[in-house]
Design a protein around this motif. Structure first.
Motif, PDB file in Angstrom:
ATOM      1  N   ARG A   1       5.494  -6.069  -7.465  1.00 37.81           N
ATOM      2  CA  ARG A   1       6.018  -5.334  -6.323  1.00 37.81           C
ATOM      3  C   ARG A   1       7.528  -5.481  -6.184  1.00 37.81           C
ATOM      4  O   ARG A   1       8.082  -5.409  -5.101  1.00 37.81           O
ATOM      5  CB  ARG A   1       5.354  -5.784  -5.020  1.00 37.81           C
ATOM      6  N   GLU A   2       8.241  -5.725  -7.300  1.00 37.54           N
ATOM      7  CA  GLU A   2       9.685  -5.891  -7.206  1.00 37.54           C
ATOM      8  C   GLU A   2      10.392  -4.556  -7.035  1.00 37.54           C
ATOM      9  O   GLU A   2      11.476  -4.491  -6.465  1.00 37.54           O
ATOM     10  CB  GLU A   2      10.211  -6.618  -8.447  1.00 37.54           C
ATOM     11  N   PHE A   3       9.776  -3.487  -7.542  1.00 34.35           N
ATOM     12  CA  PHE A   3      10.389  -2.173  -7.439  1.00 34.35           C
ATOM     13  C   PHE A   3       9.410  -1.211  -6.779  1.00 34.35           C
ATOM     14  O   PHE A   3       8.218  -1.210  -7.086  1.00 34.35           O
ATOM     15  CB  PHE A   3      10.766  -1.645  -8.820  1.00 34.35           C
ATOM     16  N   ARG A   4       9.936  -0.404  -5.878  1.00 32.35           N
ATOM     17  CA  ARG A   4       9.103   0.606  -5.222  1.00 32.35           C
ATOM     18  C   ARG A   4       9.980   1.768  -4.779  1.00 32.35           C
ATOM     19  O   ARG A   4      11.037   1.573  -4.201  1.00 32.35           O
ATOM     20  CB  ARG A   4       8.390  -0.001  -4.018  1.00 32.35           C
ATOM     21  N   TYR A   5       9.506   2.960  -5.075  1.00 30.31           N
ATOM     22  CA  TYR A   5      10.244   4.159  -4.689  1.00 30.31           C
ATOM     23  C   TYR A   5       9.294   5.111  -3.979  1.00 30.31           C
ATOM     24  O   TYR A   5       8.191   5.385  -4.456  1.00 30.31           O
ATOM     25  CB  TYR A   5      10.849   4.845  -5.916  1.00 30.31           C
ATOM     26  N   THR A   6       9.711   5.585  -2.834  1.00 31.48           N
ATOM     27  CA  THR A   6       8.945   6.561  -2.069  1.00 31.48           C
ATOM     28  C   THR A   6       9.834   7.753  -1.774  1.00 31.48           C
ATOM     29  O   THR A   6      10.970   7.584  -1.325  1.00 31.48           O
ATOM     30  CB  THR A   6       8.449   5.959  -0.745  1.00 31.48           C
TER      31      THR A   6
ATOM     32  N   ASP B   1       4.536   7.899  -3.851  1.00 31.50           N
ATOM     33  CA  ASP B   1       4.782   6.478  -3.639  1.00 31.50           C
ATOM     34  C   ASP B   1       4.393   5.735  -4.904  1.00 31.50           C
ATOM     35  O   ASP B   1       3.262   5.837  -5.371  1.00 31.50           O
ATOM     36  CB  ASP B   1       3.963   5.983  -2.447  1.00 31.50           C
ATOM     37  N   THR B   2       5.330   4.956  -5.453  1.00 35.88           N
ATOM     38  CA  THR B   2       5.091   4.223  -6.710  1.00 35.88           C
ATOM     39  C   THR B   2       4.615   2.809  -6.448  1.00 35.88           C
ATOM     40  O   THR B   2       4.917   1.898  -7.219  1.00 35.88           O
ATOM     41  CB  THR B   2       6.375   4.182  -7.553  1.00 35.88           C
ATOM     42  N   TYR B   3       3.840   2.608  -5.395  1.00 37.73           N
ATOM     43  CA  TYR B   3       3.585   1.251  -4.913  1.00 37.73           C
ATOM     44  C   TYR B   3       2.898   0.351  -5.927  1.00 37.73           C
ATOM     45  O   TYR B   3       3.079  -0.866  -5.901  1.00 37.73           O
ATOM     46  CB  TYR B   3       2.750   1.304  -3.628  1.00 37.73           C
ATOM     47  N   HIS B   4       2.056   0.838  -6.839  1.00 36.03           N
ATOM     48  CA  HIS B   4       1.351  -0.093  -7.715  1.00 36.03           C
ATOM     49  C   HIS B   4       1.823  -0.014  -9.171  1.00 36.03           C
ATOM     50  O   HIS B   4       1.152  -0.470 -10.067  1.00 36.03           O
ATOM     51  CB  HIS B   4      -0.164   0.115  -7.623  1.00 36.03           C
ATOM     52  N   TYR B   5       2.981   0.582  -9.424  1.00 36.11           N
ATOM     53  CA  TYR B   5       3.482   0.642 -10.792  1.00 36.11           C
ATOM     54  C   TYR B   5       4.059  -0.694 -11.252  1.00 36.11           C
ATOM     55  O   TYR B   5       4.263  -0.915 -12.421  1.00 36.11           O
ATOM     56  CB  TYR B   5       4.547   1.723 -10.913  1.00 36.11           C
ATOM     57  N   SER B   6       4.364  -1.577 -10.303  1.00 37.34           N
ATOM     58  CA  SER B   6       4.894  -2.891 -10.647  1.00 37.34           C
ATOM     59  C   SER B   6       3.968  -3.950 -10.076  1.00 37.34           C
ATOM     60  O   SER B   6       3.719  -4.004  -8.875  1.00 37.34           O
ATOM     61  CB  SER B   6       6.314  -3.073 -10.075  1.00 37.34           C
ATOM     62  N   ASP B   7       3.415  -4.799 -10.953  1.00 36.24           N
ATOM     63  CA  ASP B   7       2.465  -5.811 -10.502  1.00 36.24           C
ATOM     64  C   ASP B   7       3.097  -6.772  -9.511  1.00 36.24           C
ATOM     65  O   ASP B   7       2.447  -7.276  -8.606  1.00 36.24           O
ATOM     66  CB  ASP B   7       1.901  -6.589 -11.694  1.00 36.24           C
TER      67      ASP B   7
ATOM     68  N   ASN C   1       0.838  -1.189   0.000  1.00 31.40           N
ATOM     69  CA  ASN C   1       0.000   0.000   0.000  1.00 31.40           C
ATOM     70  C   ASN C   1       0.876   1.243   0.000  1.00 31.40           C
ATOM     71  O   ASN C   1       2.056   1.179   0.359  1.00 31.40           O
ATOM     72  CB  ASN C   1      -0.909   0.020   1.238  1.00 31.40           C
ATOM     73  N   PRO C   2       0.319   2.373  -0.370  1.00 27.03           N
ATOM     74  CA  PRO C   2       1.097   3.610  -0.289  1.00 27.03           C
ATOM     75  C   PRO C   2       1.524   3.861   1.145  1.00 27.03           C
ATOM     76  O   PRO C   2       0.814   3.503   2.083  1.00 27.03           O
ATOM     77  CB  PRO C   2       0.106   4.686  -0.759  1.00 27.03           C
TER      78      PRO C   2
ATOM     79  N   LEU D   1      -5.088  21.568   5.202  1.00 31.43           N
ATOM     80  CA  LEU D   1      -5.703  20.991   4.014  1.00 31.43           C
ATOM     81  C   LEU D   1      -4.883  19.778   3.592  1.00 31.43           C
ATOM     82  O   LEU D   1      -3.659  19.849   3.482  1.00 31.43           O
ATOM     83  CB  LEU D   1      -5.740  22.017   2.871  1.00 31.43           C
ATOM     84  N   GLU D   2      -5.593  18.680   3.365  1.00 36.98           N
ATOM     85  CA  GLU D   2      -4.939  17.430   2.953  1.00 36.98           C
ATOM     86  C   GLU D   2      -5.599  16.934   1.673  1.00 36.98           C
ATOM     87  O   GLU D   2      -6.830  16.887   1.583  1.00 36.98           O
ATOM     88  CB  GLU D   2      -5.082  16.382   4.050  1.00 36.98           C
ATOM     89  N   ALA D   3      -4.763  16.574   0.716  1.00 38.62           N
ATOM     90  CA  ALA D   3      -5.294  16.087  -0.558  1.00 38.62           C
ATOM     91  C   ALA D   3      -4.518  14.854  -0.996  1.00 38.62           C
ATOM     92  O   ALA D   3      -3.307  14.758  -0.803  1.00 38.62           O
ATOM     93  CB  ALA D   3      -5.195  17.166  -1.635  1.00 38.62           C
ATOM     94  N   SER D   4      -5.239  13.913  -1.603  1.00 39.95           N
ATOM     95  CA  SER D   4      -4.629  12.718  -2.191  1.00 39.95           C
ATOM     96  C   SER D   4      -4.854  12.774  -3.699  1.00 39.95           C
ATOM     97  O   SER D   4      -6.000  12.866  -4.157  1.00 39.95           O
ATOM     98  CB  SER D   4      -5.256  11.457  -1.598  1.00 39.95           C
ATOM     99  N   LEU D   5      -3.749  12.736  -4.457  1.00 36.20           N
ATOM    100  CA  LEU D   5      -3.813  12.865  -5.902  1.00 36.20           C
ATOM    101  C   LEU D   5      -3.424  11.549  -6.553  1.00 36.20           C
ATOM    102  O   LEU D   5      -2.362  10.988  -6.260  1.00 36.20           O
ATOM    103  CB  LEU D   5      -2.873  13.984  -6.374  1.00 36.20           C
ATOM    104  N   TRP D   6      -4.269  11.047  -7.463  1.00 33.18           N
ATOM    105  CA  TRP D   6      -4.028   9.804  -8.202  1.00 33.18           C
ATOM    106  C   TRP D   6      -3.758   8.619  -7.271  1.00 33.18           C
ATOM    107  O   TRP D   6      -3.193   7.612  -7.689  1.00 33.18           O
ATOM    108  CB  TRP D   6      -2.836   9.935  -9.144  1.00 33.18           C
ATOM    109  N   SER D   7      -4.062   8.730  -6.007  1.00 38.39           N
ATOM    110  CA  SER D   7      -3.745   7.697  -5.004  1.00 38.39           C
ATOM    111  C   SER D   7      -2.250   7.441  -4.863  1.00 38.39           C
ATOM    112  O   SER D   7      -1.840   6.482  -4.216  1.00 38.39           O
ATOM    113  CB  SER D   7      -4.456   6.367  -5.335  1.00 38.39           C
TER     114      SER D   7
END
Length: 935
Positions: free
Chosen positions: A673-678, A665-671, A118-119, A613-619
């Motif tokens: 989950r081998e790569f993740r960058y925050t 957070d790039t959590y769902h760019y890889s199906d 998850n993010p 103010l808190e906003a979530s963009l594109w999840s």
């Protein structure tokens, strides 16, 4: 409370609500070795709210901007941390539907799986405090049984404990090398010998002459005569051609050495059905920067917890002890550092610390110390031990919960200072002992109702909390020797706090509103009472009104609050202790003007409001913006009156600030989950201001520093503004120059600089690829002015690189106006050989110089942490829940506004002297290895 010398590192990993006024602040409490502190108490000062950290040091507490978190742990210093909006914007943010404190999660496998899939700004729902279970073959089991979680092709696989009783063992071992890089030190010179100009010639003048300056001849023009010379085994330096031919080389007087630090912790958890028993042990050894001595600590924690759907309770006992040799009492480490840096390059501190008559051997006997004299003869020691007992119980109904808590702790600390006769600053020696013995009892009862039905779209949630605290301190001070002094204090206090809250939640089709009305009262047996402390918090979830693929969440919060500041029994900010000393008298510094809470003091009152103010963009992107403003009346500071220090309610302060953060957070760019960058950026700026001073304080109250230069409270000026000696200027601000061509010293001190930075920016990054994890964090401060007294004194004595580089400058013209009002044209030489040393550029204004000339830029950029971790645990492993090996480094690179700057150190280690750099301890680096596993 007793002032303990242990350090606590607070890593705030926020997983709280989308507002900065009243949110759930979640994080992990660590010690200075990065090890978790289970069972520590985190309480909102002045309110009944408090929680306890779990097995992994995790806590979650509802609080608001302007609150003070009081952190207590057996054997540790009580730590107070001011809550700012930045804390709610620097990490994870919880799911919107969570409206109250989230209890600690006790399934580390569940937590790890959530974080990996998850993010990072999504919170982790609390399973432990709910009735949720998981099922295997229609048998419902507690989530603590989950040992590991893996996912593949949309299938979740649980690895669980098979037996009714199961256990968890965790071991963390950290070993590191701590060192001080040369680049983090001020630049000293190695070209000019101890001495001065005599009859127009640069002349070597050794320690026997009482010479304190290093404005002598070039070392390249000297050689040793091989005579018997008390101050150098090679002989006395003489002019080349008059000695043995052995050239004089500069001595390396580096005082810092690499130290090896270790920290080990072991945690054992045993689970059976709804029962949990845990035992924790930690041991560590921390060397000082000189590698002379160490701190050794041990901690033990035993706890039991019973959890079911109706009645939960827990019991816990903890004990700790520690001992610290070569303890940094009375700024001993700063004095060692000072003595080392001012040593001339022609004198070796390592050729012995005393003569045959036992008197100290130094480059200027009687006036300045040999740093090894201080290191090897001091007997400074701190010993500590503490015991803590705690019990909690709660009853939960469908919409009602009743909670009871009781906590008792007893702690003792002894601080021994022992310096021998012949020590500069204490010619007859110094022998003191402080004993602290404290006891504290805290009890709390809370009743809360949730979601009481009013209409189809409106619910109420009332609650009431009552808390009682009793604190007792037994303090003794004893000074023996040529001066005898004894003091005994036994302050105590009892406080009662009550918080009544009513929250109304309205659920409309496209948005939700929440209004929370709170009323608090607080009464203290010492500082009086505050019966009317109302709060109002309005929250709006506007995501439904503007929802799109771009904007996923939008929350707005506005809040107004009233609180009180309850002073601890012992006032532990020692910044005032040096204010009656001149800079040249700094070797006489002690922290023996102890101050205590008393019945003459009133409660500090704190009023504030903020918008967020808190906003979530594109999840994938989380953005947080907040503005806050607080006012503190009856602020307590030390005041010097009738030849003694006393505490008083003397100031009215205001602070206003803006904070922003953005996290990707790039959590769902890889199906797979081998790569993740925050990556996360956190920006903050604020403007603390003195609104007014009470009593007759002549318009200024110094809070840290010396007679010539100090940080102050001045109405209309920033908190801690620098004030001291300055150049004389005309009404247009032009510097006035004397007939001899040098600037004139103003007879009246002036405001010199603003210590408040323009902004602070933090940048944290996490890069994960398969089983590899890379993390690094940069810390940037822009602006803020600092008095660099270290450079000023080194220039005066002639041991700085600047004085060596520039002393041959001649025909220099200072900018300013000549006595006749025209631009100055009188050229000067910085250090002419035909004039006495007292007339050169750096010596003519005295030991402290002109403070204005030492004002420097406080900007810095620091690579605060870097780590590389390899996860050794395999998804199919049935043995390990966690298994990782890390290489880490702290403070590996930095850039600052001047050489020798340490952005994290203050004058003599006091929190009030943050803009005063006078031989502050340098920034140390550490590299090491960390092994962590759980089975």
């Amino acid at each position: 409370m007793i002032y303990l010398k242990y350090l606590l590192s607070l890593l705030l990993l926020v997983a709280a609500s989308g507002n900065a006024q009243e949110g759930v602040l979640k994080g992990t409490l660590l010690d200075d070795e990065g090890l978790p502190l289970p069972g520590a108490n985190v309480q909102v000062k002045g309110t009944p709210r408090g929680v306890q950290t779990d097995f992994d040091g995790v806590y979650a507490i509802p609080c608001e901007v302007g609150d003070t978190l009081v952190i207590t742990y057996v054997g540790y210093a009580t730590r107070e941390v001011l809550v700012t909006p930045a804390m709610f914007n620097t990490g994870d943010v919880k799911l919107n539907q969570l409206r109250k404190a989230v209890q600690p999660i006790r399934s580390s496998a569940y937590e790890q799986a959530i974080r990996q899939n998850n993010p990072s700004f999504h919170g982790i729902p609390d399973l432990n405090s709910s009735s949720l279970t998981y099922t295997v073959n229609r048998k419902y089991l507690n989530v603590n049984r989950i040992k590991a979680i893996s996912t593949r092709d949309s299938v979740v696989k649980l690895i669980t404990f098979a037996d009714d009783a199961f256990f968890e063992i965790g071991v963390s071992q950290r070993s590191g090398l701590q060192y001080v890089p040369d680049r983090n030190l001020p630049q000293t010179q190695n070209r000019y010998a101890q001495g001065r100009s005599v009859d127009g010639s640069l002349t070597y003048r050794g320690p026997e002459t009482g010479e304190l300056f290093s404005y002598g001849p070039l070392l390249s023009t000297l050689e040793y005569d091989e005579s018997t010379y008390l101050y150098d085994r090679n002989g006395r330096p003489v002019a080349a051609g008059e000695g043995s031919g052995m050239p004089v080389r500069p001595y390396s007087n580096s005082i810092f050495n690499t130290g090896f630090n270790t920290a080990t912790s072991v945690q054992l958890g045993i689970y059976y059905d709804i029962h949990k028993l845990h035992f924790d042990f930690a041991n560590g050894r921390q060397r000082d920067l000189f590698d002379q001595d160490k701190q050794i600590y041990n901690r033990f924690n035993l706890g039991y917890q019973k959890i079911n759907s109706l009645f939960n309770y827990s019991l816990q006992a903890a004990y700790s002890n520690s001992s610290t040799g070569n303890a940094n009492l009375n700024a001993l480490h700063n004095q060692i550092y000072y003595s080392n840096l001012i040593t001339p390059p022609t004198f070796s501190n390592t050729q012995g610390i005393r003569f045959d008559n036992s008197m100290q051997r130094s480059f200027n006997p009687g006036n300045y110390n040999n740093p090894y004299w201080l290191l090897q003869t001091n007997q400074n020691q701190i010993t500590q031990d503490a015991l803590s007992l705690q019990g909690t119980g709660s009853y939960s109904g469908e919409k009602f919960k009743l909670t009871f808590k009781a906590h008792y702790d007893r702690a003792s600390e002894t601080q021994e200072v022992n310096l021998p006769p012949g020590t500069a600053g204490f010619a007859t020696g110094l022998r003191t002992q402080k004993d602290f013995k404290s006891q504290n009892l805290n009890t709390e009862a809370k009743a809360a109702w949730t979601n009481l039905y009013i209409t189809d779209f409106l619910n109420f949630s009332p609650s009431s909390t009552l808390q009682y605290d009793n604190s007792v301190l037994d303090f003794e001070f004893l000074e023996t020797g040529s001066i005898s002094n004894k003091r005994k204090e036994e302050p105590s206090k009892s406080t009662v706090q009550m918080l009544n809250s009513l929250r109304a939640d309205a659920d409309f089709y496209d948005f939700n509103l929440s209004l929370n009305l709170q009323q608090k009262f607080f009464t203290s047996s010492l500082q009086g009472s505050a019966w009317w402390l109302p709060d109002l918090i309005l929250k709006a979830d506007l995501g439904g009104l503007f929802y799109s693929d771009f904007l996923r969440q939008l929350h707005f919060t506005a809040a107004y609050s009233n609180n009180v500041g309850d002073l601890s029994l012992y006032y532990s900010n020692y910044g005032y202790n040096s204010l009656n000393l001149r800079v040249a008298e700094s070797q006489q510094y002690t922290t023996n003007a102890d101050l205590f809470n008393n019945s003459a003091l009133k409660l500090e009152t704190i009023t504030g409001f903020d918008f967020s103010l808190e906003a979530s963009l594109w999840s994938q992107v989380q953005v947080n913006l907040s503005y806050y403003r607080t006012k503190t009346d009856n602020a307590i500071f030390p005041v010097y009156e009738n030849n003694s220090w006393q505490l008083d309610n003397v100031a009215s302060l205001r602070d206003a600030g803006f904070e922003a953060s953005i996290e990707l957070d790039t959590y769902h760019y890889s199906d797979k989950r081998e790569f993740r960058y925050t990556t996360a950026l956190s920006f903050s700026t604020h403007n603390p201001l003195v609104l007014g001073l009470g009593r007759s304080l002549a318009g200024r109250l110094p809070i840290a520093g010396f007679e010539e230069i100090s940080q102050n409270l001045i109405p209309g000026k920033p908190v801690g503004v620098l004030y001291g000696s300055a150049y004389l200027r005309d009404e247009q601000g032009n510097r006035l120059i004397a007939a001899d061509g040098f600037p004139i010293l103003d007879s009246e001190p002036q405001i010199l600089g603003d210590p408040i930075p323009d902004f602070n920016l933090g940048w944290s990054n996490t890069l994960r690829y398969k089983q590899f994890l890379l993390k690094f964090k940069l810390d940037w401060q822009q602006g803020g002015e600092v008095w660099n007294g270290t450079q000023q004194v080194l220039n005066y004595l002639g041991t700085s690189e600047e004085s060596a580089r520039d002393q041959n400058i001649s025909n220099y013209i200072f900018d300013g106006l000549a006595p006749d009002g025209t631009p100055n044209t009188q050229a000067v030489a910085f250090a002419p050989t035909d004039a006495p040393v007292t007339s050169n550029r750096w010596v003519r204004y005295g030991y402290a110089g002109i403070a204005e000339a030492a004002i420097a830029d406080g900007s810095f950029l620091n690579l605060q942490s870097l780590s590389f971790t390899y996860d050794l645990k395999q998804e199919t492993s049935n043995l390990f829940k966690e298994l990782s090996l890390s290489l880490y480094g702290n403070n590996l690179w930095n850039s600052a506004g001047f050489k020798g700057a340490n952005p994290y150190s203050n004058l003599f280690g006091t929190s009030a002297g943050n803009a005063l750099n006078y031989f502050n301890m340098p920034l140390a680096s550490e590299v090491g290895i960390h092994l962590n596993f759980k089975i």
